[in-house]
Design a protein around this motif. Structure first.
Motif, short mmCIF file in Angstrom:
data_model
loop_
_atom_site.label_atom_id
_atom_site.label_comp_id
_atom_site.label_asym_id
_atom_site.label_seq_id
_atom_site.Cartn_x
_atom_site.Cartn_y
_atom_site.Cartn_z
N ARG A 26 32.31 29.06 35.19
CA ARG A 26 32.20 28.13 34.06
C ARG A 26 33.59 27.98 33.46
O ARG A 26 34.29 28.96 33.22
N TYR A 27 33.98 26.73 33.18
CA TYR A 27 35.27 26.49 32.55
C TYR A 27 35.15 26.67 31.05
O TYR A 27 34.28 26.09 30.41
N GLU A 28 36.03 27.46 30.47
CA GLU A 28 36.08 27.66 29.03
C GLU A 28 37.36 27.02 28.51
O GLU A 28 38.47 27.55 28.74
N ALA A 29 37.22 25.88 27.84
CA ALA A 29 38.38 25.12 27.39
C ALA A 29 39.17 25.86 26.31
O ALA A 29 40.40 25.76 26.27
N GLU A 33 40.21 29.18 30.86
CA GLU A 33 39.85 30.16 31.89
C GLU A 33 38.60 29.72 32.64
O GLU A 33 37.81 28.94 32.13
N LEU A 34 38.45 30.27 33.84
CA LEU A 34 37.21 30.16 34.58
C LEU A 34 36.47 31.48 34.36
O LEU A 34 37.01 32.55 34.61
N ILE A 35 35.23 31.40 33.90
CA ILE A 35 34.45 32.58 33.53
C ILE A 35 33.37 32.83 34.57
O ILE A 35 32.63 31.92 34.94
N ASN A 36 33.27 34.07 35.03
CA ASN A 36 32.17 34.52 35.89
C ASN A 36 31.28 35.38 35.00
O ASN A 36 31.61 36.53 34.71
N GLU A 37 30.17 34.81 34.53
CA GLU A 37 29.27 35.50 33.61
C GLU A 37 28.64 36.74 34.25
O GLU A 37 28.48 37.77 33.60
N PRO A 44 42.50 33.29 34.44
CA PRO A 44 43.33 32.34 33.70
C PRO A 44 43.69 31.13 34.56
O PRO A 44 43.80 31.24 35.78
N ILE A 45 43.87 30.01 33.90
CA ILE A 45 44.34 28.80 34.58
C ILE A 45 45.75 28.54 34.08
O ILE A 45 45.97 28.36 32.88
N ILE A 46 46.72 28.58 35.00
CA ILE A 46 48.12 28.42 34.65
C ILE A 46 48.66 27.17 35.34
O ILE A 46 48.58 27.05 36.56
N VAL A 57 42.88 39.09 36.23
CA VAL A 57 41.53 39.01 35.66
C VAL A 57 41.48 39.68 34.29
O VAL A 57 42.09 40.70 34.05
N ARG A 58 40.71 39.06 33.39
CA ARG A 58 40.43 39.64 32.08
C ARG A 58 38.94 39.95 32.01
O ARG A 58 38.11 39.14 32.39
N MET A 59 38.59 41.15 31.54
CA MET A 59 37.19 41.51 31.38
C MET A 59 36.65 40.82 30.14
O MET A 59 37.28 40.85 29.08
N THR A 60 35.47 40.18 30.26
CA THR A 60 34.89 39.48 29.11
C THR A 60 33.85 40.32 28.40
O THR A 60 33.53 40.05 27.26
#
Length: 72
Positions: A26-29, A33-37, A44-46, A57-60
């Motif tokens: 899921r894209y989080e504007a 970032e692209l999130i894998n729930e 991250p999108i760079i 990767v960042r842990m959500t």
């Protein structure tokens, strides 16, 4: 010859669907970032390119065992 193979491959792929076990991103504007729930991670999108290497990767959220331990 190559165009014929590509055409047959494209025809075969048109009717395919992602398997039920496919991972949805899921894209989080707000964080770009692209999130894998399911896994609780964010990529991250760079410069318009998703950075999907493990080091980026960042842990959500924490896993359930850690959450249970912290609640008690």
């Amino acid at each position: 010859m190559l165009s014929g193979v590509c055409g047959r491959l494209a025809s075969a792929l048109r009717g395919t669907r992602a398997p039920p076990s496919a991972v949805a991103l899921r894209y989080e504007a707000s964080t770009n970032e692209l999130i894998n729930e399911e896994l609780g991670i964010a990529y991250p999108i760079i410069d318009g390119i998703p950075n999907m290497v493990p080091e980026a990767v960042r842990m959500t959220h924490q896993n359930k065992k850690q959450e249970e331990v912290e609640q008690h």
